[in-house]
Motif scaffolding. Structure first.
Motif, PDB file in Angstrom:
ATOM      1  N   LEU A  21       0.824  -1.215   0.000  1.00  0.00           N
ATOM      2  CA  LEU A  21       0.000   0.000   0.000  1.00  0.00           C
ATOM      3  C   LEU A  21       0.854   1.259   0.000  1.00  0.00           C
ATOM      4  CD1 LEU A  21      -2.798  -1.196   2.423  1.00  0.00           C
ATOM      5  CD2 LEU A  21      -2.933  -0.917  -0.057  1.00  0.00           C
ATOM      6  N   ASP A  23       3.723   1.502  -1.431  1.00  0.00           N
ATOM      7  CA  ASP A  23       4.184   1.596  -2.818  1.00  0.00           C
ATOM      8  C   ASP A  23       3.131   2.223  -3.723  1.00  0.00           C
ATOM      9  OD1 ASP A  23       6.648   0.494  -2.245  1.00  0.00           O
ATOM     10  OD2 ASP A  23       6.187  -1.485  -3.076  1.00  0.00           O
ATOM     11  N   GLU A  24       1.854   2.090  -3.342  1.00  0.00           N
ATOM     12  CA  GLU A  24       0.751   2.669  -4.117  1.00  0.00           C
ATOM     13  C   GLU A  24       0.466   4.122  -3.708  1.00  0.00           C
ATOM     14  OE1 GLU A  24      -0.974   1.235  -6.692  1.00  0.00           O
ATOM     15  OE2 GLU A  24       0.493  -0.397  -6.540  1.00  0.00           O
ATOM     16  N   TYR A  26      -0.185   5.226  -0.410  1.00  0.00           N
ATOM     17  CA  TYR A  26      -0.988   5.385   0.800  1.00  0.00           C
ATOM     18  C   TYR A  26      -0.087   5.482   2.025  1.00  0.00           C
ATOM     19  CZ  TYR A  26      -4.811   3.815  -2.174  1.00  0.00           C
ATOM     20  OH  TYR A  26      -5.722   3.694  -3.187  1.00  0.00           O
ATOM     21  N   GLN A 107      -3.146  -7.674  -5.557  1.00  0.00           N
ATOM     22  CA  GLN A 107      -3.610  -6.724  -6.573  1.00  0.00           C
ATOM     23  C   GLN A 107      -5.124  -6.534  -6.509  1.00  0.00           C
ATOM     24  OE1 GLN A 107      -1.622  -4.697  -8.207  1.00  0.00           O
ATOM     25  NE2 GLN A 107       0.043  -5.718  -7.142  1.00  0.00           N
ATOM     26  N   ILE A 110      -5.705  -4.193  -3.557  1.00  0.00           N
ATOM     27  CA  ILE A 110      -5.363  -2.804  -3.907  1.00  0.00           C
ATOM     28  C   ILE A 110      -6.436  -2.204  -4.814  1.00  0.00           C
ATOM     29  CG2 ILE A 110      -3.717  -1.401  -5.224  1.00  0.00           C
ATOM     30  CD1 ILE A 110      -1.511  -3.273  -4.061  1.00  0.00           C
ATOM     31  N   ARG A 114      -8.705   1.114  -3.917  1.00  0.00           N
ATOM     32  CA  ARG A 114      -8.833   2.274  -4.810  1.00  0.00           C
ATOM     33  C   ARG A 114     -10.296   2.642  -5.043  1.00  0.00           C
ATOM     34  NH1 ARG A 114      -4.633   0.092  -8.846  1.00  0.00           N
ATOM     35  NH2 ARG A 114      -2.715   0.910  -8.021  1.00  0.00           N
TER      36      ARG A 114
END
Length: 122
Positions: A21, A23-24, A26, A107, A110, A114
């Motif tokens: 997360l 890395d995304e 957050y 995935q 994630i 989103r």
């Protein structure tokens, strides 16, 4: 930057989720049980919570009920991660926005986050 609270007594799972997360984009905060999760919830005011079911002190079901009892968090998305109790979570849609069985596809998790946290950008 949206904050996500991970409540899980399995540190490896919490770390894997947390790193993915982060890395995304957050911000991630963690707690090792539901009681600690409530303390972090009040302090950090996350946009979404991911919780395990089986935990010491306060399990995921008790934690979700305590979150829903707080008016400020009545509509906070809570995702349940469970090894064997997914059916209990699915039987409680008023508590859990989504239920993922362990092992889970990171995935897919994630993508669901989103949808709840960044609906305009999804």
């Amino acid at each position: 930057m949206s904050t996500i609270l991970i409540v899980d007594d399995e540190y490896l799972i919490a770390d894997i989720l947390g790193y993915a997360l982060e890395d995304e984009g957050y911000m991630v905060v963690k707690a090792s049980n539901g009681k600690k999760g409530l303390d972090v919830l009040d302090r950090e005011r996350p946009a979404l919570v991911i919780t395990d079911f089986m935990m010491p002190i306060m399990d995921g079901l008790e934690f979700a009920r305590a979150v829903r009892a707080r008016p400020a968090f009545a509509h906070l998305p809570i995702l349940l991660m469970s090894g064997a109790q997914g059916s209990i979570g699915r039987a409680s849609p008023e508590l859990f926005a989504e239920v993922f069985d362990k092992p889970f596809d990171i995935q897919a998790v994630i993508a669901k986050i989103r949808e709840f946290v960044d609906p305009a950008g999804f």
